[in-house]
Design a protein around this motif. Structure first.
Motif, PDB file in Angstrom:
ATOM      1  N   ASN A   4      -6.244   5.383   1.037  1.00  0.00           N
ATOM      2  CA  ASN A   4      -5.870   5.231   2.438  1.00  0.00           C
ATOM      3  C   ASN A   4      -4.347   5.293   2.549  1.00  0.00           C
ATOM      4  N   LEU A   5      -3.832   5.133   3.745  1.00  0.00           N
ATOM      5  CA  LEU A   5      -2.390   5.334   3.978  1.00  0.00           C
ATOM      6  C   LEU A   5      -1.526   4.270   3.322  1.00  0.00           C
ATOM      7  N   GLY A   6      -1.795   3.005   3.645  1.00  0.00           N
ATOM      8  CA  GLY A   6      -0.987   1.922   3.104  1.00  0.00           C
ATOM      9  C   GLY A   6      -0.494   0.974   4.185  1.00  0.00           C
ATOM     10  N   SER A   7       0.233  -0.047   3.748  1.00  0.00           N
ATOM     11  CA  SER A   7       0.655  -1.106   4.657  1.00  0.00           C
ATOM     12  C   SER A   7       1.810  -1.876   4.035  1.00  0.00           C
ATOM     13  N   PRO A   8       2.661  -2.482   4.865  1.00  0.00           N
ATOM     14  CA  PRO A   8       3.654  -3.404   4.314  1.00  0.00           C
ATOM     15  C   PRO A   8       2.966  -4.544   3.561  1.00  0.00           C
ATOM     16  N   ALA A   9       3.676  -5.118   2.618  1.00  0.00           N
ATOM     17  CA  ALA A   9       3.115  -6.219   1.838  1.00  0.00           C
ATOM     18  C   ALA A   9       2.939  -7.476   2.683  1.00  0.00           C
TER      19      ALA A   9
ATOM     20  N   LEU B  42      -5.552  -2.947   7.570  1.00  0.00           N
ATOM     21  CA  LEU B  42      -5.902  -1.729   6.837  1.00  0.00           C
ATOM     22  C   LEU B  42      -6.310  -2.044   5.403  1.00  0.00           C
ATOM     23  N   ILE B  43      -5.563  -2.931   4.753  1.00  0.00           N
ATOM     24  CA  ILE B  43      -5.879  -3.288   3.368  1.00  0.00           C
ATOM     25  C   ILE B  43      -7.197  -4.056   3.306  1.00  0.00           C
ATOM     26  N   VAL B  44      -7.349  -5.028   4.186  1.00  0.00           N
ATOM     27  CA  VAL B  44      -8.564  -5.853   4.190  1.00  0.00           C
ATOM     28  C   VAL B  44      -9.802  -4.990   4.432  1.00  0.00           C
TER      29      VAL B  44
ATOM     30  N   THR C 161      -1.357   5.497  -0.356  1.00  0.00           N
ATOM     31  CA  THR C 161      -0.316   6.513  -0.511  1.00  0.00           C
ATOM     32  C   THR C 161       1.062   5.867  -0.541  1.00  0.00           C
ATOM     33  N   TYR C 162       1.239   4.823   0.262  1.00  0.00           N
ATOM     34  CA  TYR C 162       2.503   4.089   0.317  1.00  0.00           C
ATOM     35  C   TYR C 162       2.200   2.607   0.139  1.00  0.00           C
TER      36      TYR C 162
END
Length: 311
Positions: A10-15, A74-76, A99-100
């Motif tokens: 998937n795209l990704g997300s800030p930590a 998104l991560i969850v 990806t990021y």
């Protein structure tokens, strides 16, 4: 050691939903030449001097608004989908990467190569576009250029059936004037350079119209999430919502097929920002169909795609 492994990307997300974390994420995302095609000599001063300082804190507020107890939506949601696909493929090792941000494609693939004889990579973007899928391909090939990659699936009749049934259920539970199928936008320049994204999204809309029990004149498509001053694919979702209110269409349902998991764009952009604008302009109801997330039928479809790639 497992015979087979499947990596969902998937795209990704800030930590975390803080300005420094968002700034680091945006630096990686917007620094990708597949995302922004402007020459680095022109883009980097703009990115570092103007965009990151002004956009990071604002985006951080949006992330804080939609952040879940267990982390980024998104991560969850990608974790839940990964777990569901793993249930469908008990003999496989199913993992996820971004990806990021983390978990990265490179690190996850290196781990899987120690645990699996064969690995398949699947992009969780239904349509191919340079600004998302191409970066996945390049990162995978940097680890192992021989790994098979499923780089799109929007034309698959099984996916279209799952998606249309999901939309139909939401439509039947309300009383709407219009359904807007909203795709993530891309710059017009990418299409002029040969990107197939617009053609693919238009095909998806045509196929969904065939499957949905909704009058065709009550279905439209639009593009959202525009970034920067350059022209992107139209119609722009926000502008079209305002036009529809003026035409007396005040009860609208939005579905965003570009996002298979709920994220900032579905939760904050559509359900909050576009909702507020719509209501302030005289609209009554603006509902957003949830993404497929870990829907069992969608997870089964993903598992079947992976197994078919072996044949």
């Amino acid at each position: 050691m497992k015979d087979y492994g499947l990596l969902l990307v998937n795209l990704g997300s800030p930590a975390e939903p803080t300005t420094p974390a968002v700034k680091e994420y945006l630096r990686q995302f917007l620094g990708d030449r597949n995302v922004v095609e402007m020459p680095p000599a022109l883009w980097k001063p703009l990115l570092n001097g103007i965009i990151l300082p002004t956009r990071s804190w604002r985006s951080a507020t949006f992330y804080r608004d939609c952040w879940l107890k267990n982390g980024s939506p998104l991560i969850v949601n990608t974790k839940k989908l990964t777990a569901k696909v793993q249930q469908m493929l008990p003999e496989w090792s199913v993992k996820m990467a971004m990806t990021y941000g983390k978990p990265s494609i490179s690190d996850t693939l290196q781990q899987m190569k120690q645990e699996c004889k064969h690995i398949i990579v699947l992009s969780l973007f239904p349509h191919f576009t340079k600004s998302t899928t191409q970066s996945i391909i390049e990162q995978v090939q940097a680890v192992d250029p021989t790994l098979p990659i499923i780089d799109r699936f929007a034309d698959d009749p099984r996916y279209l059936t799952v998606l249309s049934q999901h939309i139909q259920e939401a439509w039947d539970n309300g009383n709407y004037d219009m359904l807007i199928i909203s795709y993530h936008g891309i710059p017009v320049s990418m299409v002029k350079h040969g990107d197939p994204y617009q053609d693919e999204t238009e095909r998806t809309t045509i196929e969904l119209k065939k499957r949905l029990i909704i009058p065709e004149n009550q279905i439209e498509m639009a593009y959202q999430s525009k970034f920067g001053p350059m022209p992107w694919l139209k119609p722009y979702l926000k502008n079209r919502l305002l036009q529809l209110v003026q035409l007396g269409k005040r009860n609208i349902l939005i579905v965003a097929p570009s996002f298979v998991t709920d994220c900032l764009e579905t939760i904050e952009e559509n359900s909050v920002q576009n909702y507020q604008t719509f209501r302030e302009s005289g609209g009554n109801t603006l509902d957003v169909v949830s993404s497929l997330n870990d829907d069992s039928h969608f997870a089964e479809f993903i598992a079947d795609l992976a197994k078919e790639r072996l044949s």
